[in-house]
Design a protein around this motif. Structure first.
Motif, PDB file in Angstrom:
ATOM      1  N   ALA A  45       6.781 -36.839  11.448  1.00  0.00           N
ATOM      2  CA  ALA A  45       6.061 -35.722  12.044  1.00  0.00           C
ATOM      3  C   ALA A  45       5.311 -36.232  13.265  1.00  0.00           C
ATOM      4  O   ALA A  45       4.462 -37.115  13.158  1.00  0.00           O
ATOM      5  CB  ALA A  45       5.097 -35.126  11.029  1.00  0.00           C
TER       6      ALA A  45
ATOM      7  N   ASP B 278       2.906 -25.830  12.400  1.00  0.00           N
ATOM      8  CA  ASP B 278       4.180 -26.399  11.966  1.00  0.00           C
ATOM      9  C   ASP B 278       4.296 -27.841  12.453  1.00  0.00           C
ATOM     10  O   ASP B 278       3.910 -28.161  13.575  1.00  0.00           O
ATOM     11  CB  ASP B 278       5.355 -25.589  12.516  1.00  0.00           C
ATOM     12  N   LEU B 279       4.848 -28.695  11.610  1.00  0.00           N
ATOM     13  CA  LEU B 279       5.036 -30.094  11.993  1.00  0.00           C
ATOM     14  C   LEU B 279       6.212 -30.212  12.953  1.00  0.00           C
ATOM     15  O   LEU B 279       7.269 -29.623  12.732  1.00  0.00           O
ATOM     16  CB  LEU B 279       5.305 -30.950  10.752  1.00  0.00           C
TER      17      LEU B 279
ATOM     18  N   ILE C 275       9.118 -32.282  14.021  1.00  0.00           N
ATOM     19  CA  ILE C 275       9.899 -33.353  13.401  1.00  0.00           C
ATOM     20  C   ILE C 275      10.887 -33.940  14.399  1.00  0.00           C
ATOM     21  O   ILE C 275      11.581 -33.212  15.095  1.00  0.00           O
ATOM     22  CB  ILE C 275      10.673 -32.823  12.172  1.00  0.00           C
TER      23      ILE C 275
ATOM     24  N   TYR D  67       8.002 -26.747   9.355  1.00  0.00           N
ATOM     25  CA  TYR D  67       8.278 -27.690  10.435  1.00  0.00           C
ATOM     26  C   TYR D  67       9.156 -27.023  11.477  1.00  0.00           C
ATOM     27  O   TYR D  67       9.798 -26.000  11.239  1.00  0.00           O
ATOM     28  CB  TYR D  67       8.940 -28.965   9.909  1.00  0.00           C
TER      29      TYR D  67
ATOM     30  N   SER E  18      10.319 -27.667   4.551  1.00  0.00           N
ATOM     31  CA  SER E  18      10.899 -28.902   4.023  1.00  0.00           C
ATOM     32  C   SER E  18      11.304 -28.703   2.563  1.00  0.00           C
ATOM     33  O   SER E  18      10.713 -27.907   1.837  1.00  0.00           O
ATOM     34  CB  SER E  18       9.908 -30.057   4.150  1.00  0.00           C
TER      35      SER E  18
END
Length: 251
Positions: free
Chosen positions: A73, A136-137, A139, A182, A209
């Protein structure tokens, strides 16, 4: 002699399908072992570096085969002048409600008064990425890590309401499996492996995820009239233990 030859031919005819079935089982077992080792590596990274890491499962555009890649992340930091940036660094500018996000594409030391965008930066989607601003991450691949192809003939799908070609299993800083929102920017190296040359704003925004995935025989699934039904009836489910990252095989 004719009788003996006839018996041998019969035995060979019976053995070939059994051998093919055994080979397929071994492929699934081999894929399970590779996945287990990769998840352990991702969990160790998350614990050691104290930030979310995981494994992305996706269909590699170059080979058509399913692959895994170590991901992390990204935590965009506020852009500052007189700072050395490396390729892959994420930064933001602007207020918290409408931050603009950028990915470094040319290593450099930033000059005073020249914030992104510019030749050294790639804009993420648009002026502001609402997914990242909403928490939101972001990625992307871990720098210097290599992807791993699953054994030939084995495909994977994430466990979800619908079966996806791309999914991520994430570990938090405590090494526990998490279910988090994410996003994968089309500028990211991961997205470019899935959709090479993508330049539009299409992205895997607001994905969640996963806690597991399915393994199945590609050839048999491809020949099935309905792929989703075949996966439901024949795939091997792998769930990831929430606390230690080990794999639990389902039926």
């Amino acid at each position: 002699m004719l009788v003996v030859i006839g018996v041998m031919v019969l035995l060979i005819g019976l053995a070939v399908p059994a051998f093919r079935s055994l080979s397929g089982s071994n492929s699934i077992e081999g894929a399970t072992n590779v996945i287990s080792a990769s998840l352990a590596r991702a969990r160790a990274q998350a614990l050691g570096l104290q930030r979310p890491h995981g494994i992305a499962f996706y269909r590699d555009a170059a080979t058509g085969r399913y692959a895994m890649a170590l991901v992390e992340a990204k935590s965009p930091a506020q852009w500052t002048a007189d700072t050395t940036y490396a390729v892959g660094d994420w930064v933001y500018t602007g207020p918290s409600t409408s931050r603009a996000h950028f990915v470094c594409i040319v290593a450099h030391t930033s000059a005073v008064g020249t914030p992104p965008p510019g030749a050294n930066w790639e804009t993420v989607h648009a002026t502001a990425n609402t997914a990242i601003n909403a928490g939101d991450l972001a990625i992307d691949l871990v720098a210097g890590s290599d992807r791993l192809l699953l054994p030939t003939g084995v495909d994977a799908a994430t466990v979800s309401d619908t079966y996806r070609d791309l999914g991520v299993v994430l570990f938090d800083a405590n090494g526990a499996v998490v279910s988090s929102q994410y996003t994968i920017a089309f500028e990211s190296r991961l997205y470019q492996q899935v959709v090479p040359g993508a330049t539009g704003a299409t992205t895997f925004v607001d994905q969640v995820s996963q806690i597991g995935l399915m393994l199945f025989d590609r050839e048999l699934a491809a020949n099935a009239a309905t792929r989703a039904i075949y996966i439901q009836d024949n795939a091997t489910p792998l769930l990831v233990n929430r606390y230690n990252g080990t794999i639990v095989k389902g039926e």
